[in-house]
Design a protein around this motif. Structure first.
Motif, PDB file in Angstrom:
ATOM      1  N   MET A   3      74.169  22.915  51.371  1.00  0.00           N
ATOM      2  CA  MET A   3      73.380  23.705  50.421  1.00  0.00           C
ATOM      3  C   MET A   3      72.142  24.250  51.120  1.00  0.00           C
ATOM      4  N   PRO A   4      71.937  25.577  51.140  1.00  0.00           N
ATOM      5  CA  PRO A   4      70.749  26.137  51.791  1.00  0.00           C
ATOM      6  C   PRO A   4      69.461  25.647  51.133  1.00  0.00           C
ATOM      7  N   HIS A   5      68.438  25.536  51.933  1.00  0.00           N
ATOM      8  CA  HIS A   5      67.104  25.169  51.466  1.00  0.00           C
ATOM      9  C   HIS A   5      66.150  25.931  52.373  1.00  0.00           C
ATOM     10  N   VAL A   6      65.461  26.945  51.835  1.00  0.00           N
ATOM     11  CA  VAL A   6      64.793  27.943  52.667  1.00  0.00           C
ATOM     12  C   VAL A   6      63.298  27.973  52.399  1.00  0.00           C
ATOM     13  N   ALA A   7      62.501  27.927  53.476  1.00  0.00           N
ATOM     14  CA  ALA A   7      61.048  28.073  53.383  1.00  0.00           C
ATOM     15  C   ALA A   7      60.642  29.419  53.971  1.00  0.00           C
ATOM     16  N   VAL A   8      59.672  30.056  53.330  1.00  0.00           N
ATOM     17  CA  VAL A   8      59.194  31.376  53.750  1.00  0.00           C
ATOM     18  C   VAL A   8      57.674  31.364  53.802  1.00  0.00           C
ATOM     19  N   ILE A   9      57.118  31.795  54.924  1.00  0.00           N
ATOM     20  CA  ILE A   9      55.692  32.080  54.999  1.00  0.00           C
ATOM     21  C   ILE A   9      55.564  33.593  55.066  1.00  0.00           C
ATOM     22  N   ASN A  10      54.988  34.186  54.024  1.00  0.00           N
ATOM     23  CA  ASN A  10      54.998  35.633  53.836  1.00  0.00           C
ATOM     24  C   ASN A  10      53.611  36.239  54.024  1.00  0.00           C
ATOM     25  N   TYR A  11      53.623  37.501  54.472  1.00  0.00           N
ATOM     26  CA  TYR A  11      52.378  38.270  54.513  1.00  0.00           C
ATOM     27  C   TYR A  11      52.426  39.491  53.596  1.00  0.00           C
ATOM     28  N   GLY A  12      53.487  40.287  53.674  1.00  0.00           N
ATOM     29  CA  GLY A  12      53.540  41.586  53.012  1.00  0.00           C
ATOM     30  C   GLY A  12      53.358  41.523  51.508  1.00  0.00           C
ATOM     31  N   PRO A  13      52.477  42.337  50.925  1.00  0.00           N
ATOM     32  CA  PRO A  13      52.234  42.306  49.482  1.00  0.00           C
ATOM     33  C   PRO A  13      53.398  42.852  48.658  1.00  0.00           C
ATOM     34  N   LYS A  14      54.320  43.582  49.284  1.00  0.00           N
ATOM     35  CA  LYS A  14      55.438  44.171  48.560  1.00  0.00           C
ATOM     36  C   LYS A  14      56.766  43.467  48.836  1.00  0.00           C
ATOM     37  N   SER A  15      56.739  42.354  49.534  1.00  0.00           N
ATOM     38  CA  SER A  15      57.974  41.643  49.859  1.00  0.00           C
ATOM     39  C   SER A  15      58.663  41.166  48.588  1.00  0.00           C
ATOM     40  N   ASP A  16      59.957  41.447  48.482  1.00  0.00           N
ATOM     41  CA  ASP A  16      60.733  41.055  47.301  1.00  0.00           C
ATOM     42  C   ASP A  16      61.889  40.170  47.757  1.00  0.00           C
ATOM     43  N   TYR A  17      61.606  38.891  47.889  1.00  0.00           N
ATOM     44  CA  TYR A  17      62.628  37.974  48.407  1.00  0.00           C
ATOM     45  C   TYR A  17      63.742  37.724  47.401  1.00  0.00           C
ATOM     46  N   ALA A  18      63.458  37.912  46.121  1.00  0.00           N
ATOM     47  CA  ALA A  18      64.518  37.777  45.118  1.00  0.00           C
ATOM     48  C   ALA A  18      65.577  38.854  45.323  1.00  0.00           C
ATOM     49  N   ALA A  19      65.187  40.011  45.840  1.00  0.00           N
ATOM     50  CA  ALA A  19      66.138  41.083  46.136  1.00  0.00           C
ATOM     51  C   ALA A  19      66.727  40.918  47.535  1.00  0.00           C
ATOM     52  N   ILE A  20      65.885  40.603  48.514  1.00  0.00           N
ATOM     53  CA  ILE A  20      66.353  40.511  49.898  1.00  0.00           C
ATOM     54  C   ILE A  20      67.311  39.338  50.083  1.00  0.00           C
ATOM     55  N   LEU A  21      66.967  38.194  49.487  1.00  0.00           N
ATOM     56  CA  LEU A  21      67.760  36.961  49.649  1.00  0.00           C
ATOM     57  C   LEU A  21      68.303  36.515  48.297  1.00  0.00           C
ATOM     58  N   ALA A  22      68.959  37.431  47.604  1.00  0.00           N
ATOM     59  CA  ALA A  22      69.383  37.183  46.218  1.00  0.00           C
ATOM     60  C   ALA A  22      70.237  35.935  46.078  1.00  0.00           C
ATOM     61  N   GLU A  23      71.103  35.673  47.056  1.00  0.00           N
ATOM     62  CA  GLU A  23      71.992  34.510  46.964  1.00  0.00           C
ATOM     63  C   GLU A  23      71.241  33.186  47.071  1.00  0.00           C
ATOM     64  N   LEU A  24      70.003  33.246  47.596  1.00  0.00           N
ATOM     65  CA  LEU A  24      69.260  32.013  47.884  1.00  0.00           C
ATOM     66  C   LEU A  24      68.025  31.840  46.991  1.00  0.00           C
ATOM     67  N   THR A  25      67.860  32.700  46.004  1.00  0.00           N
ATOM     68  CA  THR A  25      66.613  32.729  45.230  1.00  0.00           C
ATOM     69  C   THR A  25      66.175  31.353  44.746  1.00  0.00           C
ATOM     70  N   GLY A  26      67.085  30.587  44.177  1.00  0.00           N
ATOM     71  CA  GLY A  26      66.728  29.289  43.618  1.00  0.00           C
ATOM     72  C   GLY A  26      66.401  28.231  44.639  1.00  0.00           C
ATOM     73  N   THR A  27      66.615  28.535  45.920  1.00  0.00           N
ATOM     74  CA  THR A  27      66.327  27.563  46.984  1.00  0.00           C
ATOM     75  C   THR A  27      65.039  27.900  47.728  1.00  0.00           C
ATOM     76  N   LEU A  28      64.396  29.015  47.390  1.00  0.00           N
ATOM     77  CA  LEU A  28      63.280  29.513  48.185  1.00  0.00           C
ATOM     78  C   LEU A  28      61.974  28.784  47.873  1.00  0.00           C
ATOM     79  N   HIS A  29      61.279  28.361  48.930  1.00  0.00           N
ATOM     80  CA  HIS A  29      59.916  27.849  48.851  1.00  0.00           C
ATOM     81  C   HIS A  29      59.044  28.876  49.573  1.00  0.00           C
ATOM     82  N   VAL A  30      58.301  29.689  48.819  1.00  0.00           N
ATOM     83  CA  VAL A  30      57.574  30.821  49.389  1.00  0.00           C
ATOM     84  C   VAL A  30      56.072  30.585  49.293  1.00  0.00           C
TER      85      VAL A  30
END
Length: 393
Positions: free
Chosen positions: A1-28
């Motif tokens: 089961m994927p478990h994904v961490a993201v350290i983000n900078y961009g104010p317009k980043s849309d990880y729900a769209a970019i990584l749609a299959e993993l949305t519920g696993t994302l720690h952003v």
């Protein structure tokens, strides 16, 4: 089961769209506040995220309960931190040594010099290191931090008077000097992964340093069938031969074309190019550089880049803040204008801070680089002639 961490900078980043299959696993953890984060496993806006260790502490703590399978960032200033966490937690991806070789410009030139020509350079500990370097190379010389971006904090010293003026500034412990290379600068933007290769070449409309003397900046894409584009791509491949490269990565290469027809490396970064480069790439090739890089970094599928040549290529020019209260005009009246955008966040009377500063920008299309450049210059002239003074601001 994927478990994904993201350290983000961009104010317009849309990880729900970019990584749609993993949305519920994302720690952003994000430097800027994001929208569309409701479905994430965890989301936090962290003020000054790239400067404080909070995100790293939280990721390491979460990993004790459930190990992360992927750890990603699209922020150049977080590449080393993310690589260090990956190594400590046994997560696949770019190593710390690789990240440092692309981030530290002195290390970068040491490594790249094994396979391609680079500008002569030296790390600076004291002002004597700088004067010694000038004695060896002559003026002009470029002085810059080894890990900065966006042309920030760069100085070009052209004579003794400018050296003396530079000596009045606060000394930094992270400086290097390099010889000034004449000639236009090109950039190569790429995403490479197993079974996937996208490479596109462009020329900067003007020097990135020109913004500090009031020159608007931008890029002109080369048609992929242009012979010089093929030469740049071959140079890009030779540069990468010198580096320890991750299995999946984006790259932004800058290279000088000298008056005597040599290619000389300026810099290469293992991340997506900034400013309008992603928008130009989407317009011409339909390739989203960020999505392609981040999805493949998380072992998600992406469409292959187009096999055939594009019908049109594109270019952009950004109109600089004018240092006085002015308003950008409406959309330029040319059929070749692909996109026009005004920076609504810019304060009246703002001045240029770095190479991405802009009052507004425009993207135009054309059959080749020559037509795109001609249209950019015509559109730029119209924009500059139609700036509106803001009374009482």
């Amino acid at each position: 089961m994927p478990h994904v961490a993201v350290i983000n900078y961009g104010p317009k980043s849309d990880y729900a769209a970019i990584l749609a299959e993993l949305t519920g696993t994302l720690h952003v953890y994000s430097h800027n506040e994001l929208k569309n984060t409701e479905g994430f496993a965890r989301y936090e806006f962290v003020k000054d995220c790239e400067f404080v260790p909070y995100a790293e502490l939280m990721i390491r703590g979460s990993a004790r309960d459930q190990p992360f399978t992927h750890l990603i960032t699209d922020n150049e200033y977080d590449l080393e931190r993310v690589a260090r966490i990956r190594e400590d937690l046994g997560i696949p991806g770019q190593s710390l040594a690789s990240a440092v070789s692309f981030r530290d410009k002195a290390v970068m030139k040491e490594v790249a010099g094994r396979t391609v020509a680079t500008a002569r350079f030296a790390r600076l500990t004291t002002i004597v290191d700088l004067t010694d370097f000038i004695a060896q190379t002559g003026y002009p010389v470029v002085v810059k931090p080894v890990k900065q971006g966006g042309s920030r904090d760069i100085s070009v010293l052209r004579d003794e008077e400018e050296l003396i003026e530079f000596s009045r500034r606060h000394w930094r412990e992270d400086l290097m000097a390099e010889e000034f290379i004449e000639g236009p600068m090109y950039h190569v933007d790429a995403v490479l992964a197993p079974g996937y290769r996208f490479v596109a070449s462009s020329r900067y409309l003007r020097s990135c340093l020109g913004v500090f003397s009031g020159q608007n900046n931008g890029s002109v894409q080369l048609h992929p069938e242009d012979k010089f584009a093929a030469r740049l791509e071959e140079f890009f491949d030779r540069v990468l031969e010198a580096f320890d490269v991750p299995e999946v990565s984006a790259y932004h290469l800058e290279v000088f074309h000298t008056p005597d027809d040599r290619l000389v490396l300026c810099e290469i970064a293992s991340r997506v190019g900034g400013d309008r480069i992603p928008a130009l790439t989407r317009a011409t090739y339909g390739v989203d550089l960020h999505a392609s890089w981040l999805r493949q970094s998380c072992a998600l599928p992406v469409d292959q880049p187009p096999a055939g040549p594009p019908a049109l290529v594109h270019g952009s020019v950004s109109i600089l803040p004018q240092g006085r209260p002015v308003k950008a005009p409406g959309r330029p009246p040319f059929e070749w204008v692909h996109h026009y955008e005004v920076n609504e966040q810019l304060a009246p009377g703002a001045v240029t801070q770095n190479s991405t500063s802009h009052l507004c920008f425009v993207i135009v299309s054309g059959a080749d680089a020559a037509e795109v450049e001609q249209r950019l210059l015509e559109t730029e002239a119209w924009l500059m002639a139609n700036l509106e003074e803001v009374p009482g601001a």
